[in-house]
Design a protein around this motif. Sequence first.
Motif, short mmCIF file in Angstrom:
data_model
loop_
_atom_site.label_atom_id
_atom_site.label_comp_id
_atom_site.label_asym_id
_atom_site.label_seq_id
_atom_site.Cartn_x
_atom_site.Cartn_y
_atom_site.Cartn_z
N ARG A 116 6.70 4.53 1.73
CA ARG A 116 8.00 3.49 1.86
C ARG A 116 9.25 4.05 2.68
NH1 ARG A 116 6.12 3.97 -3.50
NH2 ARG A 116 5.35 2.35 -4.72
N ASP A 132 7.28 -7.81 1.49
CA ASP A 132 7.41 -6.16 1.38
C ASP A 132 8.39 -5.81 1.46
OD1 ASP A 132 3.78 -6.32 1.04
OD2 ASP A 132 3.85 -6.62 2.91
N VAL A 171 10.01 -3.19 -0.69
CA VAL A 171 10.28 -1.49 -0.98
C VAL A 171 11.44 -0.87 -1.13
CG1 VAL A 171 9.93 0.60 0.56
CG2 VAL A 171 8.21 -0.89 0.58
N THR A 218 13.36 1.12 -3.64
CA THR A 218 13.72 2.40 -3.88
C THR A 218 14.95 2.38 -3.76
OG1 THR A 218 12.56 2.35 -1.28
CG2 THR A 218 14.71 3.95 -1.43
N GLU A 261 5.33 4.54 -10.82
CA GLU A 261 6.55 4.46 -9.86
C GLU A 261 7.21 3.30 -10.08
OE1 GLU A 261 4.49 3.67 -6.11
OE2 GLU A 261 3.97 6.01 -6.32
#
Length: 493
Positions: A362, A398, A402, A406, A471
């Motif tokens: 990532r 994608d 990410v 984050t 996560e």
Amino acid sequence: MLELGKYINISDDIFVVKNLIGSILEGVGLAYLFPVLIAWFYPQEIKYVVYFAIPGTFSILLGAWLGRHQEKLEDVNLRQAMVAAAFTWLFASAISVVPFIYIAHMSVLDSYFESMSAWTGTGLTMMSHLSTYPHILLFWRAWMQWLGGIGIVLVALTILIRPGVAAARLYKAEARSERILPNLVNTSKVIFEIYLVLTLLGAYLYYINGMNLFDAITHAMTGLGTGGMSTHDQSIGYFHSMSIEAVTIFLMIMGAVNFTVHYRMFSTKRLKAFFDDIQVKYMFLFLTPTVLLLADVLIQSGDTVGTALRQAIFHSVSAITCTGFNISNLNNYPELGKFLIAILMVVGGGAGSTAGGIKLIRVTLMYESLKWTLQQALLPRGAVIKRKVGNYVFTESDVQEVMSFTMTYIAILLLGTVYMTLRLGTPLVNSFFEVASAQGNVGLSVGITSPALPPDIKILLILHMWIGRLEIFSTLVFMISVLFLAPRMVKRK
């Protein structure tokens, strides 16, 4: 948020989730029974067997009852799998408190903290004077970390859950997505076999370098599982051995590397597969400057060059692999040194490994996406940019996913840091370090974590460990379902 309730059938959800949870709890129950074998080697500890046999049997029976209709599951959506996975980690930690309460005589909250820390592979601990505890309890901590590293769901996939949609959804819900083989259960078995072989190799290397057999086995389990719980208060520093530190570094790195890479190395018998992996390259890219900077900071604070390099290498690897082993007291480090280690804990290891943190892929993708954005601005309109990092090809969605992950990860991390600082009055760097360690499932500490902590801070760190292990998204879906959707749906009934 509440409007989502009209699209959800609560009876279907309960049926699906309880069957998924049931299968996984059977696996937890079986895991509970394994430490009983330790009494064979230490007969004086047979009196402690009851504290494993009873909760283990209870978990198996409860799991069998909850999952008795599993064969009727025809479809499982990702939300249901996320709720099941998130709940399982909470319940597994709850049912695992019995040995800590009755053998270590810890409070319920401290016991739950210890269980959550072990299952999530974190390594923060409420225990001290570890060498005075029975072997069966120390093995239990290591065993949970070993299984937690490979994943409760993955263990269940290997042993109990039949192939199909349910297995695939659970696999993804536990923050795993990459498969080694097309068949998910075969993937799980291959990962388990690689994990076992590397653990046995680690135990052998520890043993021939001076550890007794019990310490060698437990440290191999927690090293490869990137959990970091030790059988000694001084962790790896207890042994005062550079060869043992070198074995530990090897195990920590192996645990933090994607299992697909291990499979390629095992199948091709070539190290090239290891060094060709983009996440491995970026791991060393982060490690090299950090080790040099940290060594310089330690030299400036009075350490010799040899001692500074030794500590910088070990603690940097321990941080980025999210293991948590240490060889010295990190509370004595200068603030810049603590901050450098904390940054590595936030970055974390490779996706598809036992490590935590944001994950290297990532972080790499965010860096590459900045390059792609600049290229898009400089190239002619309509130019096609291939979004590829190493062997991975990414879409625009994608990249957005990410970025969202984050930003959410960092926001939760900063909220916890600010709360701890205001509540305890600890320096900001120390609070950031401790929360980053919990959320990254690392286990390194600057001395904040202890039984003397207020209950709300213990609960805060427990939540960070749980959120980090799954996560974020699975835990958020679980909390939204429980706090917002379920009450509304019950009211509608």
